[in-house]
Motif scaffolding. Sequence first.
Motif, PDB file in Angstrom:
ATOM      1  N   SER A 190       3.461 -32.301 -22.495  1.00 23.62           N
ATOM      2  CA  SER A 190       3.320 -31.620 -21.208  1.00 23.62           C
ATOM      3  C   SER A 190       1.868 -31.262 -20.932  1.00 23.62           C
ATOM      4  N   VAL A 224       2.522 -23.624  -8.235  1.00 24.40           N
ATOM      5  CA  VAL A 224       3.574 -24.148  -9.090  1.00 24.40           C
ATOM      6  C   VAL A 224       4.589 -24.841  -8.200  1.00 24.40           C
ATOM      7  N   SER A 235       5.334 -31.254 -11.384  1.00 23.22           N
ATOM      8  CA  SER A 235       3.877 -31.196 -11.476  1.00 23.22           C
ATOM      9  C   SER A 235       3.254 -32.465 -10.912  1.00 23.22           C
ATOM     10  N   GLN A 258       9.638 -28.817 -13.645  1.00 22.99           N
ATOM     11  CA  GLN A 258       9.404 -27.440 -14.048  1.00 22.99           C
ATOM     12  C   GLN A 258      10.712 -26.771 -14.455  1.00 22.99           C
ATOM     13  N   PRO A 310       8.646 -25.626 -19.665  1.00 24.39           N
ATOM     14  CA  PRO A 310       7.630 -25.821 -18.631  1.00 24.39           C
ATOM     15  C   PRO A 310       6.653 -24.646 -18.575  1.00 24.39           C
ATOM     16  N   SER A 368       5.922 -22.886 -16.166  1.00 22.86           N
ATOM     17  CA  SER A 368       6.464 -21.776 -15.377  1.00 22.86           C
ATOM     18  C   SER A 368       7.169 -20.755 -16.256  1.00 22.86           C
TER      19      SER A 368
END
Length: 191
Positions: A14, A44, A48, A54, A82, A84
Amino acid sequence: MRSRARVYFAVLASAALIVTTTNVATGHPTHDGSGKEAGFDRVVEAVSPGGVPQERQSDIRCEDGMAGIFPCHKVDLASFVPLSELGGSIWANDAWGWTDPQTGREYALAKLFEGTAFVDITDEYDPTYLGTLPSPAPSPNDNGHIWGDIKTYGNHAFIGAEATGHGVQIFDLTRLRGVTEEREWTQDGQI
């Protein structure tokens, strides 16, 4: 050991996807501080710029060279957390690991724009975010927080970044023992 490698793979994949989408030609994007550069708009989104969803994922087999959307070679994706879920971060560029010699618990350390996230990965299919150690004096116009590095020696993490005045943060990793919920961490020293 294999499970730790799978989790590291997810964290590194990631981070690599996010970092490489900024500017493949130069490898180090230029920033004017506005946050409008490609891949660094501080927004966000559901997916992405690199195509990474996410949302949390777990237990994805490597089949035909792919574990979900991630390229793989004989390595299954145990879990993907993720950005987030890492304190709402917008950027990651480094991951490292530490195994507590006393408890055997395994942790991933992720260098984020805002600081360093700690994730308990002992349960490889359900990692637990334990919070973030903020970078010293983060500023939206100080682009050095984009690039940082974490290394461990013994029971300590040493965290550096290109940001003005960042230096090297020192964190006693044994403080993670027994923690099960998110919190904001403080450094144990700085050089």
